[in-house]
Write a protein that holds these residues in place. Structure first.
Motif, PDB file in Angstrom:
ATOM      1  N   LYS A 139       2.360  21.410 -17.662  1.00 36.96           N
ATOM      2  CA  LYS A 139       3.085  21.172 -18.905  1.00 36.96           C
ATOM      3  C   LYS A 139       4.503  20.647 -18.679  1.00 36.96           C
ATOM      4  CE  LYS A 139       4.452  26.046 -19.215  1.00 36.96           C
ATOM      5  NZ  LYS A 139       4.412  27.270 -20.055  1.00 36.96           N
ATOM      6  N   GLU A 140       4.894  20.546 -17.416  1.00 36.06           N
ATOM      7  CA  GLU A 140       6.224  20.020 -17.098  1.00 36.06           C
ATOM      8  C   GLU A 140       6.093  18.828 -16.150  1.00 36.06           C
ATOM      9  OE1 GLU A 140       8.855  22.984 -15.667  1.00 36.06           O
ATOM     10  OE2 GLU A 140       8.309  24.463 -17.188  1.00 36.06           O
ATOM     11  N   LYS A 141       7.130  17.988 -16.133  1.00 38.15           N
ATOM     12  CA  LYS A 141       7.119  16.843 -15.248  1.00 38.15           C
ATOM     13  C   LYS A 141       7.170  17.293 -13.784  1.00 38.15           C
ATOM     14  CE  LYS A 141       9.255  13.566 -18.461  1.00 38.15           C
ATOM     15  NZ  LYS A 141      10.358  12.598 -18.672  1.00 38.15           N
ATOM     16  N   ALA A 142       6.635  16.442 -12.918  1.00 33.36           N
ATOM     17  CA  ALA A 142       6.590  16.767 -11.495  1.00 33.36           C
ATOM     18  C   ALA A 142       7.360  15.730 -10.688  1.00 33.36           C
ATOM     19  CB  ALA A 142       5.139  16.828 -11.016  1.00 33.36           C
ATOM     20  N   LEU A 143       7.951  16.207  -9.612  1.00 32.41           N
ATOM     21  CA  LEU A 143       8.648  15.321  -8.685  1.00 32.41           C
ATOM     22  C   LEU A 143       7.616  14.631  -7.811  1.00 32.41           C
ATOM     23  CD1 LEU A 143      11.351  14.315  -7.514  1.00 32.41           C
ATOM     24  CD2 LEU A 143      11.263  16.272  -5.940  1.00 32.41           C
ATOM     25  N   CYS A 144       7.650  13.312  -7.809  1.00 31.08           N
ATOM     26  CA  CYS A 144       6.649  12.516  -7.105  1.00 31.08           C
ATOM     27  C   CYS A 144       7.258  11.877  -5.867  1.00 31.08           C
ATOM     28  CB  CYS A 144       6.081  11.460  -8.049  1.00 31.08           C
ATOM     29  SG  CYS A 144       4.828  10.405  -7.311  1.00 31.08           S
ATOM     30  N   THR A 145       6.564  12.024  -4.734  1.00 31.45           N
ATOM     31  CA  THR A 145       7.025  11.433  -3.479  1.00 31.45           C
ATOM     32  C   THR A 145       6.019  10.405  -2.993  1.00 31.45           C
ATOM     33  OG1 THR A 145       8.163  13.486  -2.882  1.00 31.45           O
ATOM     34  CG2 THR A 145       7.751  11.891  -1.116  1.00 31.45           C
ATOM     35  N   PHE A 146       6.499   9.184  -2.769  1.00 30.92           N
ATOM     36  CA  PHE A 146       5.698   8.078  -2.244  1.00 30.92           C
ATOM     37  C   PHE A 146       6.110   7.812  -0.801  1.00 30.92           C
ATOM     38  CE2 PHE A 146       4.273   6.814  -6.371  1.00 30.92           C
ATOM     39  CZ  PHE A 146       3.286   5.850  -6.192  1.00 30.92           C
ATOM     40  N   THR A 147       5.159   7.356  -0.001  1.00 29.01           N
ATOM     41  CA  THR A 147       5.514   6.787   1.296  1.00 29.01           C
ATOM     42  C   THR A 147       4.882   5.412   1.390  1.00 29.01           C
ATOM     43  OG1 THR A 147       5.697   8.922   2.414  1.00 29.01           O
ATOM     44  CG2 THR A 147       5.308   7.004   3.795  1.00 29.01           C
ATOM     45  N   THR A 148       5.729   4.408   1.621  1.00 25.96           N
ATOM     46  CA  THR A 148       5.268   3.035   1.818  1.00 25.96           C
ATOM     47  C   THR A 148       5.902   2.510   3.105  1.00 25.96           C
ATOM     48  OG1 THR A 148       7.117   2.069   0.595  1.00 25.96           O
ATOM     49  CG2 THR A 148       5.155   2.691  -0.679  1.00 25.96           C
ATOM     50  N   GLN A 171       0.818  -1.213   0.000  1.00 24.33           N
ATOM     51  CA  GLN A 171       0.000   0.000   0.000  1.00 24.33           C
ATOM     52  C   GLN A 171       0.858   1.272   0.000  1.00 24.33           C
ATOM     53  OE1 GLN A 171      -4.245  -1.048   1.964  1.00 24.33           O
ATOM     54  NE2 GLN A 171      -2.715  -0.293   3.354  1.00 24.33           N
ATOM     55  N   VAL A 172       0.307   2.307  -0.651  1.00 25.60           N
ATOM     56  CA  VAL A 172       0.894   3.647  -0.622  1.00 25.60           C
ATOM     57  C   VAL A 172       0.162   4.438   0.455  1.00 25.60           C
ATOM     58  CG1 VAL A 172       1.227   5.783  -1.919  1.00 25.60           C
ATOM     59  CG2 VAL A 172       1.498   3.572  -3.065  1.00 25.60           C
TER      60      VAL A 172
END
Length: 470
Positions: free
Chosen positions: A78-87, A37-38
């Protein structure tokens, strides 16, 4: 000898202790976690500062990650984004960026991702078995939240092929927790009047019976129709009897003359009840040859106030009315209308807190550019709105003006709130706001000589209909 015994016992203890440790190591089984799970999801892009504060919901059951509170209309990703996950510790995450038509590939959790279209994630836990897929996207409002969307509810509400039914008046009434709308229509050919009950969406009205008046003085002015203390009240034209009638629910077909009000010239409206004051019906009466302000709390006992300014107060009808409350005080506001005799169309605002004492607002920003009769007045989205109306030349308008200071000053509502092109200019419509934040405009006349239209329109400012605000 004593020392040898101590050493012997110590050696036995060490051997036993070591054996115990060795046995634990040999018998412990390690089970890799199957939790995929995220628990937290966040996006960031320095070129889109608002993205950093967006809160995402993680739907674990359906594997969806999204922001329920959509980003502002006009936002462009229109631009890529920094993605942060917590698992809670996983073996790896695969990703498919739909916008790039990528296949599923392993993601190192540091590369920025393209969220112009939904992104698919597959989270693999430490056991390598219980994989969990997610689809993540960014919701952005696709319509301007401050614009009004208008829709034609009915083009022929009356639905009558024969006869000559014409709209006479409509007023909202409370039926328990539900609000219904009582409408009256006249058949000129049969010289009868019929009461209808219309349901909240106004796509269905049911006739409940013909209207009778006791005593029957005729020539009821349905423009004066109001709801007061659970009954409906209406007046007659002054050049006849100058009397008021009342009718009780549920049918509102039997009307009884208010015998204590044979001197009533016109009914102005209702000053609502508060914790500090009774509910009052405000009117204009004629006593000793003078027109004076009057009020009653029970339709039996009438109090008299000051003499009416016949040239500047809307004694000739055609005014828009609004009962409202501000800072725990009740008010009744009138806008526009005609003077006594109808020789002048007014561009004024009058207000009262008790039904007897009236104040004329002096404003550098009056409600209309010229005198106007037959406009509709509602309180909507924290503002007062005046809709339509007709000038002294009989020309109707589709203008919308609003006031942010309780009627002191007025300005055009703007293009975002304007009626659509196919909405014909009109006056003498009934306008009201529903609990779902819809603004209804019911019937109306496009000219002095035209019949009342059977159209019903409804509009709502977009943001008042967004999720969680209904």
């Amino acid at each position: 000898m004593k020392d040898k015994i101590v050493l012997l016992l110590l050696g036995i203890f060490v051997i036993c202790f070591s054996s115990c440790l060795g046995n634990d190591d040999d018998n412990t089984d390690y089970t890799p976690s199957g939790d995929a799970q995220v628990y937290y999801f966040h996006l960031q892009n320095d070129s889109i500062p608002a993205l950093d504060s967006v809160k995402f919901t993680i739907d674990q059951l359906n594997g969806k990650i999204y922001n329920p509170d959509s980003m502002a209309y006009g936002t462009v990703i229109k631009e890529k984004a920094l993605c942060t996950f917590t698992t809670r510790g996983v073996a790896g995450i695969q990703v498919k960026q739909t916008a790039l038509a990528d296949t599923l590939s392993w993601w190192n959790t540091t590369d920025s991702l393209d969220f112009t279209k939904p992104v698919e994630f597959v989270v693999t836990p430490m056991d390598g078995i219980h994989k969990k897929p997610y689809t993540a996207w960014i919701n952005i409002h696709t319509v301007n939240p401050d614009s009004m969307q208008w829709n034609l509810v009915s083009s022929d509400l009356y639905g009558v092929e024969e006869g000559n039914l014409q709209y006479q008046g409509l007023v909202p009434v409370k039926d328990g927790v539900e609000t219904k709308y009582v409408m009256f229509m006249a058949d000129a050919s049969a010289q009868t009047q019929t009461a209808f009950v219309c349901y909240p969406d106004l796509n269905r009205c049911e006739a409940v019976g013909n209207v009778t008046f006791t005593p029957d003085y005729g020539n009821v002015d349905w423009e004066q129709l109001v709801s007061f203390n659970g009954n409906l009240v209406v007046g007659t034209y002054d050049n006849f009897q100058g009397i008021a009638y009342q009718s009780a629910p549920p049918a509102y077909t039997a009307w009884t003359g208010v015998t204590s009000a044979t001197y009533i010239h016109s009914i102005l409206g209702v000053v609502n009840k508060t914790d500090k004051q009774k509910s009052y019906l405000a009117a204009i009466g004629k006593k000793e040859g003078k027109y004076v302000f009057m009020r009653t709390s029970d339709l039996e006992n009438w109090e008299t106030g000051a003499e009416v300014d016949q040239d500047n107060f809307p004694m000739g009808g055609g005014f828009a009315r609004l009962s409202y409350e501000n800072m725990y005080h009740p008010y009744l506001l009138l806008a526009g209308g005609r003077n006594l005799g109808g020789t002048k169309f007014l561009n004024t605002i009058w207000n009262t807190t008790d039904g007897l004492n009236w104040v004329k607002y002096e404003s550098s920003q009056p409600p209309f550019t010229e005198g106007m009769a037959g406009a509709s007045l509602v309180e909507y989205d924290g503002l007062f709105y005046l809709l339509g109306g007709m000038n002294s030349a009989g020309q109707a308008t589709k203008n919308i003006v609003c006031s942010a200071d309780r009627g002191l000053s007025w300005q055009p509502a703007g293009e975002l709130l304007s009626f659509p092109e196919e909405y014909a200019p009109r006056a003498y419509s009934a306008a009201f706001v529903t609990p779902e934040n819809y603004l209804f405009v019911f019937s109306g006349k496009t000219s002095i000589s035209s019949p009342y239209t059977g159209e019903v329109w409804k509009g709502r400012i977009n943001r008042l209909g967004f999720a969680g605000m209904d």
